[in-house]
Design a protein around this motif. Structure first.
Motif, PDB file in Angstrom:
ATOM      1  N   ARG A 181       8.896  11.278  30.411  1.00  0.00           N
ATOM      2  CA  ARG A 181       9.712  12.534  30.453  1.00  0.00           C
ATOM      3  C   ARG A 181      11.202  12.004  30.819  1.00  0.00           C
ATOM      4  O   ARG A 181      12.026  12.874  30.411  1.00  0.00           O
ATOM      5  CB  ARG A 181       9.153  13.638  31.333  1.00  0.00           C
ATOM      6  CG  ARG A 181       8.055  14.291  30.692  1.00  0.00           C
ATOM      7  CD  ARG A 181       7.374  15.537  31.450  1.00  0.00           C
ATOM      8  NE  ARG A 181       6.817  15.052  32.724  1.00  0.00           N
ATOM      9  CZ  ARG A 181       5.370  14.849  32.756  1.00  0.00           C
ATOM     10  NH1 ARG A 181       4.808  14.960  31.506  1.00  0.00           N
ATOM     11  NH2 ARG A 181       4.831  14.680  33.742  1.00  0.00           N
ATOM     12  N   GLN A 200       9.774  22.908  35.665  1.00  0.00           N
ATOM     13  CA  GLN A 200       8.435  22.674  35.526  1.00  0.00           C
ATOM     14  C   GLN A 200       8.141  23.528  34.208  1.00  0.00           C
ATOM     15  O   GLN A 200       8.147  24.560  34.182  1.00  0.00           O
ATOM     16  CB  GLN A 200       7.523  22.705  36.497  1.00  0.00           C
ATOM     17  CG  GLN A 200       7.611  21.413  37.506  1.00  0.00           C
ATOM     18  CD  GLN A 200       6.522  21.632  38.775  1.00  0.00           C
ATOM     19  OE1 GLN A 200       6.666  22.421  39.441  1.00  0.00           O
ATOM     20  NE2 GLN A 200       5.738  20.765  38.728  1.00  0.00           N
ATOM     21  N   ARG A 201       7.202  22.830  33.325  1.00  0.00           N
ATOM     22  CA  ARG A 201       6.512  23.806  32.364  1.00  0.00           C
ATOM     23  C   ARG A 201       5.400  23.260  32.128  1.00  0.00           C
ATOM     24  O   ARG A 201       4.762  22.320  32.296  1.00  0.00           O
ATOM     25  CB  ARG A 201       7.621  23.505  31.057  1.00  0.00           C
ATOM     26  CG  ARG A 201       8.907  23.853  31.064  1.00  0.00           C
ATOM     27  CD  ARG A 201       9.477  23.679  29.810  1.00  0.00           C
ATOM     28  NE  ARG A 201      10.938  24.045  29.711  1.00  0.00           N
ATOM     29  CZ  ARG A 201      11.845  23.453  29.802  1.00  0.00           C
ATOM     30  NH1 ARG A 201      11.832  22.277  30.475  1.00  0.00           N
ATOM     31  NH2 ARG A 201      13.107  23.877  29.889  1.00  0.00           N
ATOM     32  N   MET A 202       4.360  24.389  31.487  1.00  0.00           N
ATOM     33  CA  MET A 202       3.061  24.189  31.350  1.00  0.00           C
ATOM     34  C   MET A 202       2.832  23.359  29.849  1.00  0.00           C
ATOM     35  O   MET A 202       3.399  24.260  28.929  1.00  0.00           O
ATOM     36  CB  MET A 202       2.022  25.395  31.350  1.00  0.00           C
ATOM     37  CG  MET A 202       1.987  25.660  32.892  1.00  0.00           C
ATOM     38  SD  MET A 202       0.977  24.660  33.733  1.00  0.00           S
ATOM     39  CE  MET A 202      -0.612  24.692  32.956  1.00  0.00           C
ATOM     40  N   THR A 203       2.459  22.063  29.745  1.00  0.00           N
ATOM     41  CA  THR A 203       2.561  21.792  28.460  1.00  0.00           C
ATOM     42  C   THR A 203       1.298  21.944  27.850  1.00  0.00           C
ATOM     43  O   THR A 203       0.453  22.384  28.548  1.00  0.00           O
ATOM     44  CB  THR A 203       2.721  19.999  28.477  1.00  0.00           C
ATOM     45  OG1 THR A 203       1.616  19.541  29.362  1.00  0.00           O
ATOM     46  CG2 THR A 203       4.085  19.661  29.292  1.00  0.00           C
ATOM     47  N   VAL A 204       0.926  21.551  26.556  1.00  0.00           N
ATOM     48  CA  VAL A 204      -0.172  21.797  25.859  1.00  0.00           C
ATOM     49  C   VAL A 204      -1.307  21.081  26.531  1.00  0.00           C
ATOM     50  O   VAL A 204      -2.333  21.441  26.665  1.00  0.00           O
ATOM     51  CB  VAL A 204      -0.052  21.419  24.453  1.00  0.00           C
ATOM     52  CG1 VAL A 204      -1.172  21.445  23.683  1.00  0.00           C
ATOM     53  CG2 VAL A 204       0.935  22.397  23.656  1.00  0.00           C
ATOM     54  N   LEU A 205      -1.050  19.764  27.019  1.00  0.00           N
ATOM     55  CA  LEU A 205      -1.882  18.721  27.535  1.00  0.00           C
ATOM     56  C   LEU A 205      -2.319  19.464  29.111  1.00  0.00           C
ATOM     57  O   LEU A 205      -3.839  19.144  29.255  1.00  0.00           O
ATOM     58  CB  LEU A 205      -1.396  17.447  27.880  1.00  0.00           C
ATOM     59  CG  LEU A 205      -1.142  16.789  26.388  1.00  0.00           C
ATOM     60  CD1 LEU A 205      -0.580  15.149  26.744  1.00  0.00           C
ATOM     61  CD2 LEU A 205      -2.504  16.404  25.783  1.00  0.00           C
ATOM     62  N   ARG A 206      -1.627  20.054  29.631  1.00  0.00           N
ATOM     63  CA  ARG A 206      -1.916  20.635  30.852  1.00  0.00           C
ATOM     64  C   ARG A 206      -2.901  21.946  30.717  1.00  0.00           C
ATOM     65  O   ARG A 206      -3.950  21.991  31.410  1.00  0.00           O
ATOM     66  CB  ARG A 206      -0.541  21.075  31.824  1.00  0.00           C
ATOM     67  CG  ARG A 206      -0.070  20.000  32.469  1.00  0.00           C
ATOM     68  CD  ARG A 206       1.055  20.785  32.973  1.00  0.00           C
ATOM     69  NE  ARG A 206       1.839  19.781  33.845  1.00  0.00           N
ATOM     70  CZ  ARG A 206       1.805  19.624  35.140  1.00  0.00           C
ATOM     71  NH1 ARG A 206       0.906  20.373  35.915  1.00  0.00           N
ATOM     72  NH2 ARG A 206       2.237  18.805  35.902  1.00  0.00           N
ATOM     73  N   TRP A 207      -2.605  22.657  29.483  1.00  0.00           N
ATOM     74  CA  TRP A 207      -3.497  23.967  29.341  1.00  0.00           C
ATOM     75  C   TRP A 207      -4.773  23.290  28.708  1.00  0.00           C
ATOM     76  O   TRP A 207      -5.766  23.799  29.154  1.00  0.00           O
ATOM     77  CB  TRP A 207      -2.961  24.741  28.381  1.00  0.00           C
ATOM     78  CG  TRP A 207      -1.687  25.489  28.905  1.00  0.00           C
ATOM     79  CD1 TRP A 207      -0.487  25.738  28.560  1.00  0.00           C
ATOM     80  CD2 TRP A 207      -1.820  26.508  29.884  1.00  0.00           C
ATOM     81  NE1 TRP A 207       0.177  26.687  29.220  1.00  0.00           N
ATOM     82  CE2 TRP A 207      -0.568  27.248  29.953  1.00  0.00           C
ATOM     83  CE3 TRP A 207      -2.920  26.985  30.650  1.00  0.00           C
ATOM     84  CZ2 TRP A 207      -0.664  28.308  30.905  1.00  0.00           C
ATOM     85  CZ3 TRP A 207      -2.918  28.070  31.497  1.00  0.00           C
ATOM     86  CH2 TRP A 207      -1.639  28.886  31.553  1.00  0.00           C
TER      87      TRP A 207
END
Length: 472
Positions: A181, A200-207
């Protein structure tokens, strides 16, 4: 680029030193588990220890690998993120000088490897020095009335090297995403953001990871009935361990959802406190402004409090459940299922989480020094400046306690479900000392880790403190 990597390593050592406690603790957990496992199997092979009595030396170390790996991966990832954030300016200058994203990633990863290997040396020395007393502790436990044969310590160099390599792999895996990153940000943008952490962001991988985690927790509940079909003397013990695993897994979900979870929790409960004192209001605002750094500091503390509360609830819960189920108070002895066994099960992972929390707070000390200096310039008294970091530590501890209690609640729910299905009368007990040790003790440690590093800067003139941070 080798010279560049070495120069970056020399320049970054002070930043990595702040979080090195987590690396040392992770290495120590891995190495001690490897040596205990080697000693246990050597004793079984030599006939000195019966396999049925060797769980502390042949099974618990494997469980420690799992728990320590889960906690270590999460804690190291948050620690690496904080270090990378403080080094954004340096990484941006590398990019401006012509380094491509791959070279920047390799620079960060080389630092991770160097820090992990340096920590491994310290951990190896401590592990060798403490193996004998640790084996004695596992043999007798804290509440044991019987003593089994203590295995002779086996200092297996190959096992130690394997543990060091495994820990280095955990560190690299935990820091890889942060390095990528950092390398993906355009150099000019990275220079502009060097003084502040990116949101901070919620990425697709995190979800996706959160969804898989929820499914895994549901599957553990669903596995209760198949396990009861093949019930044996170890079924209840397995339920106890699964409850601990669910507690740790839930805290991992909290860590994954930290970008959208921690700040709202902090804002929510602090807004309910009807205190209008300027220092309290300033402490709240500082927490909001820090944003991502605050969230990352909370994550290891959630692990620490959750595991402490869960650890201290296991023994009383087992005793109360068996008593309520009609087996009598003395029907279940806690010789090898008492605090000693529970501490050996969760102790290493707990140490990693606690060291990670302390290290992350140390990483924020320079920013905190500058904030206290600015508060002093605007007219705050020395006493108010000393009170501010204490209030921030209290906010951090209470914020971490809320999701930690949710994790303990999930563990209690699983015990209620599984014990009821097994025909027992479930009674979950969280004794008062768990609150004093788990929340109060952790809070005192966090206050010390937040307040003590500020003492040196509080004795300096405020403009000098601000100028020093600006120069760095």
């Amino acid at each position: 680029m080798r010279r560049v990597y070495l120069a970056e390593l020399r320049d970054s050592w002070s930043a990595w030193l702040g979080v090195s406690l987590a690396f040392v603790a992770t290495n120590l957990s891995f190495v001690v588990s490897a040596l205990v496992l080697s000693s246990g199997w050597a004793a079984v092979g030599a006939g000195q220890l019966v396999l049925e009595d060797s769980a502390e030396f042949t099974l618990t170390p494997i469980t420690n690998f799992v728990f320590s790996g889960i906690v270590g991966l999460t804690v190291v990832a948050t620690s690496a993120t904080m270090v990378v954030d403080t080094r954004r300016g340096s990484l941006a200058r590398l990019a401006v000088a012509g380094a491509d994203p791959g070279q920047i990633v390799r620079s960060v990863m080389s630092q991770l490897v160097a820090v992990s290997l340096a920590s491994a040396v310290i951990a190896d020395i401590v592990a060798v020095a403490t193996l004998q007393p640790y084996l004695h502790f596992l043999t007798t436990g804290i509440e044991a009335d019987t003593v089994i044969q203590q295995p002779a310590p086996v200092y297996n160099l190959a096992a130690m090297a394997f543990a060091n390599v495994a820990c280095t792999g955990v560190a690299m895996l935990g820091g890889l995403g942060q390095a990528r990153r950092a390398a993906a940000i355009p150099p000019v943008e990275a220079l502009r953001q060097a003084a502040a952490s990116p949101p901070q962001r919620m990425t697709v991988l995190r979800w996706i990871a959160v969804g898989l985690g929820v499914i895994a927790l549901a599957l553990v509940f669903g596995a209760v009935f198949p396990m009861l079909e093949f019930r044996n003397s170890e079924t209840i013990s397995t339920f106890l361990q699964l409850g601990v695993l669910m507690l740790v897994a839930f805290t991992v979900l909290v860590a994954l959802m930290a970008p959208v979870l921690i700040s709202p929790i902090a804002r929510g409960w602090t807004a309910l406190i009807p205190v209008r004192h300027p220092i309290w209001q300033l402490a709240r605002k500082n927490i909001y402004v820090r944003g991502p750094r605050f969230s990352r500091s909370v994550v290891p503390i959630v692990f620490t409090i959750a595991m402490m509360l869960g650890l201290l609830a296991l023994g009383p819960t087992l005793l109360a459940t068996t008593t309520a189920s009609g087996y009598g108070e003395g029907a279940v002895r806690l010789d090898k299922a008492g605090m000693g066994a529970f501490l050996s099960l969760l102790g290493p992972a707990l140490g990693i989480a606690l060291c990670g929390g302390i290290g992350n707070l140390f990483m924020m000390s320079k920013q905190r020094d500058a904030e206290l200096a600015l508060v002093g310039i605007t007219g705050a008294s020395p006493g108010q400046r000393r009170l501010l970091p204490v209030l921030e530590a209290i906010i951090l501890t209470i914020t971490a306690t809320i999701p930690a209690l949710a994790a303990v609640g999930l563990m209690a729910g699983f015990y209620n479900f599984s014990f009821s299905a097994a025909g027992l009368v479930p009674v979950f007990v969280l004794p008062p000392e768990a609150w004093f040790v788990g929340v109060g003790g952790t809070g005192l440690i966090m206050i010390a880790a937040t307040f003590l590093p500020t003492l040196k800067a509080l004795r300096l003139p405020e403009p000098r403190v601000v100028a020093r941070l600006a120069a760095e």
